[in-house]
Scaffold this motif. Structure first.
Motif, PDB file in Angstrom:
ATOM      1  N   UNK A   1     -27.767 -45.376  11.936  1.00  0.00           N
ATOM      2  CA  UNK A   1     -27.306 -44.799  10.673  1.00  0.00           C
ATOM      3  C   UNK A   1     -25.963 -44.089  10.851  1.00  0.00           C
ATOM      4  N   UNK A   2     -25.781 -43.412  11.968  1.00  0.00           N
ATOM      5  CA  UNK A   2     -24.518 -42.718  12.233  1.00  0.00           C
ATOM      6  C   UNK A   2     -23.361 -43.714  12.321  1.00  0.00           C
ATOM      7  N   UNK A   3     -23.568 -44.845  13.007  1.00  0.00           N
ATOM      8  CA  UNK A   3     -22.505 -45.851  13.111  1.00  0.00           C
ATOM      9  C   UNK A   3     -22.252 -46.519  11.760  1.00  0.00           C
ATOM     10  N   UNK A   4     -23.309 -46.800  11.010  1.00  0.00           N
ATOM     11  CA  UNK A   4     -23.135 -47.379   9.674  1.00  0.00           C
ATOM     12  C   UNK A   4     -22.388 -46.424   8.745  1.00  0.00           C
ATOM     13  N   UNK A   5     -22.655 -45.142   8.877  1.00  0.00           N
ATOM     14  CA  UNK A   5     -21.950 -44.151   8.063  1.00  0.00           C
ATOM     15  C   UNK A   5     -20.472 -44.110   8.437  1.00  0.00           C
ATOM     16  N   UNK A   6     -20.165 -44.165   9.731  1.00  0.00           N
ATOM     17  CA  UNK A   6     -18.764 -44.234  10.174  1.00  0.00           C
ATOM     18  C   UNK A   6     -18.084 -45.458   9.571  1.00  0.00           C
ATOM     19  N   UNK A   7     -18.783 -46.594   9.612  1.00  0.00           N
ATOM     20  CA  UNK A   7     -18.250 -47.842   9.063  1.00  0.00           C
ATOM     21  C   UNK A   7     -17.981 -47.687   7.566  1.00  0.00           C
ATOM     22  N   UNK A   8     -18.961 -47.166   6.836  1.00  0.00           N
ATOM     23  CA  UNK A   8     -18.824 -47.006   5.385  1.00  0.00           C
ATOM     24  C   UNK A   8     -17.626 -46.105   5.057  1.00  0.00           C
ATOM     25  N   UNK A   9     -17.546 -44.977   5.725  1.00  0.00           N
ATOM     26  CA  UNK A   9     -16.451 -44.034   5.460  1.00  0.00           C
ATOM     27  C   UNK A   9     -15.090 -44.629   5.804  1.00  0.00           C
ATOM     28  N   UNK A  10     -15.013 -45.370   6.908  1.00  0.00           N
ATOM     29  CA  UNK A  10     -13.755 -46.008   7.288  1.00  0.00           C
ATOM     30  C   UNK A  10     -13.329 -47.043   6.254  1.00  0.00           C
ATOM     31  N   UNK A  11     -14.246 -47.888   5.835  1.00  0.00           N
ATOM     32  CA  UNK A  11     -13.904 -48.930   4.867  1.00  0.00           C
ATOM     33  C   UNK A  11     -13.484 -48.326   3.530  1.00  0.00           C
ATOM     34  N   UNK A  12     -14.168 -47.264   3.089  1.00  0.00           N
ATOM     35  CA  UNK A  12     -13.802 -46.610   1.830  1.00  0.00           C
ATOM     36  C   UNK A  12     -12.424 -45.946   1.944  1.00  0.00           C
ATOM     37  N   UNK A  13     -12.077 -45.464   3.133  1.00  0.00           N
ATOM     38  CA  UNK A  13     -10.802 -44.772   3.327  1.00  0.00           C
ATOM     39  C   UNK A  13      -9.610 -45.727   3.390  1.00  0.00           C
ATOM     40  N   UNK A  14      -9.821 -46.944   3.910  1.00  0.00           N
ATOM     41  CA  UNK A  14      -8.674 -47.833   4.129  1.00  0.00           C
ATOM     42  C   UNK A  14      -8.589 -49.005   3.154  1.00  0.00           C
ATOM     43  N   UNK A  15      -9.591 -49.171   2.303  1.00  0.00           N
ATOM     44  CA  UNK A  15      -9.606 -50.307   1.387  1.00  0.00           C
ATOM     45  C   UNK A  15      -9.389 -49.844  -0.048  1.00  0.00           C
ATOM     46  N   UNK A  16      -8.620 -50.608  -0.828  1.00  0.00           N
ATOM     47  CA  UNK A  16      -8.518 -50.281  -2.256  1.00  0.00           C
ATOM     48  C   UNK A  16      -9.905 -50.355  -2.889  1.00  0.00           C
ATOM     49  N   UNK A  17     -10.190 -49.445  -3.792  1.00  0.00           N
ATOM     50  CA  UNK A  17     -11.527 -49.368  -4.385  1.00  0.00           C
ATOM     51  C   UNK A  17     -11.985 -50.706  -4.967  1.00  0.00           C
TER      52      UNK A  17
ATOM     53  N   UNK B   1     -11.319 -53.590  -4.028  1.00  0.00           N
ATOM     54  CA  UNK B   1     -11.490 -54.622  -3.002  1.00  0.00           C
ATOM     55  C   UNK B   1     -12.480 -54.219  -1.920  1.00  0.00           C
ATOM     56  N   UNK B   2     -13.116 -53.082  -2.083  1.00  0.00           N
ATOM     57  CA  UNK B   2     -14.020 -52.575  -1.050  1.00  0.00           C
ATOM     58  C   UNK B   2     -15.461 -52.921  -1.408  1.00  0.00           C
ATOM     59  N   UNK B   3     -16.065 -53.775  -0.611  1.00  0.00           N
ATOM     60  CA  UNK B   3     -17.421 -54.249  -0.887  1.00  0.00           C
ATOM     61  C   UNK B   3     -18.418 -53.793   0.177  1.00  0.00           C
ATOM     62  N   UNK B   4     -18.036 -52.752   0.918  1.00  0.00           N
ATOM     63  CA  UNK B   4     -18.918 -52.242   1.961  1.00  0.00           C
ATOM     64  C   UNK B   4     -20.213 -51.730   1.330  1.00  0.00           C
ATOM     65  N   UNK B   5     -21.320 -51.976   2.021  1.00  0.00           N
ATOM     66  CA  UNK B   5     -22.629 -51.564   1.517  1.00  0.00           C
ATOM     67  C   UNK B   5     -22.985 -50.171   2.026  1.00  0.00           C
ATOM     68  N   UNK B   6     -23.603 -49.382   1.165  1.00  0.00           N
ATOM     69  CA  UNK B   6     -24.168 -48.107   1.600  1.00  0.00           C
ATOM     70  C   UNK B   6     -25.224 -48.411   2.667  1.00  0.00           C
ATOM     71  N   UNK B   7     -25.329 -47.589   3.716  1.00  0.00           N
ATOM     72  CA  UNK B   7     -26.340 -47.861   4.749  1.00  0.00           C
ATOM     73  C   UNK B   7     -27.748 -48.060   4.193  1.00  0.00           C
ATOM     74  N   UNK B   8     -28.141 -47.284   3.184  1.00  0.00           N
ATOM     75  CA  UNK B   8     -29.487 -47.428   2.611  1.00  0.00           C
ATOM     76  C   UNK B   8     -29.699 -48.780   1.947  1.00  0.00           C
ATOM     77  N   UNK B   9     -28.632 -49.415   1.466  1.00  0.00           N
ATOM     78  CA  UNK B   9     -28.761 -50.728   0.826  1.00  0.00           C
ATOM     79  C   UNK B   9     -29.193 -51.786   1.828  1.00  0.00           C
ATOM     80  N   UNK B  10     -28.974 -51.517   3.105  1.00  0.00           N
ATOM     81  CA  UNK B  10     -29.382 -52.480   4.132  1.00  0.00           C
ATOM     82  C   UNK B  10     -30.889 -52.468   4.370  1.00  0.00           C
ATOM     83  N   UNK B  11     -31.597 -51.580   3.685  1.00  0.00           N
ATOM     84  CA  UNK B  11     -33.065 -51.575   3.742  1.00  0.00           C
ATOM     85  C   UNK B  11     -33.662 -52.624   2.810  1.00  0.00           C
TER      86      UNK B  11
END
Length: 108
Positions: free
Chosen positions: A17-33, A35-45
């Motif tokens: 979960x910690x690595x997925x959160x890092x991934x989510x935050x990074x993608x939200x920070x560097x991608x235009x809103x 164009x950003x299709x990163x999934x919330x970690x909970x959605x992977x359930x």
């Protein structure tokens, strides 16, 4: 890389979960809103998503998810290698495990 292992996991495992959160935050920070299709970690359930973690001993080095889209199709989701592990073949190992899973889906 000493003992890289790839295994199915869940996004609510604390280190995953910690690595997925890092991934989510990074993608939200560097991608235009738009164009950003990163999934919330909970959605992977959700049903139909299989999550893999690459570990070196107890350390999570990367994650990758495969979503079953039905009709013998799958889609890669939330693929991420920890910055400190990049260049070590982590993503290649995860993709290899996911390819095996996708081949299985295609035979169903």
């Amino acid at each position: 890389m000493d003992a890289l292992s790839i295994a199915r996991t869940t996004p609510d495992t604390p280190d995953v979960q910690a690595l997925l959160t890092r991934h989510f935050e990074l993608m939200r920070a560097i991608s235009p809103e738009e164009s950003c299709h990163v999934m919330q970690p909970d959605a992977l359930l959700d049903r139909g998503v299989v999550l893999y973690a690459a570990r070196d001993g107890d350390a999570v080095l990367g994650v990758g998810a495969l979503a079953d889209l039905g009709a013998r199709h799958g889609e890669l989701k939330s693929m991420h290698t920890a910055a400190e592990a990049r260049g070590r073949g982590v993503a290649r190992a995860i993709l290899s495990a996911e390819r095996v899973a996708l081949n299985y889906l295609m035979r169903l």
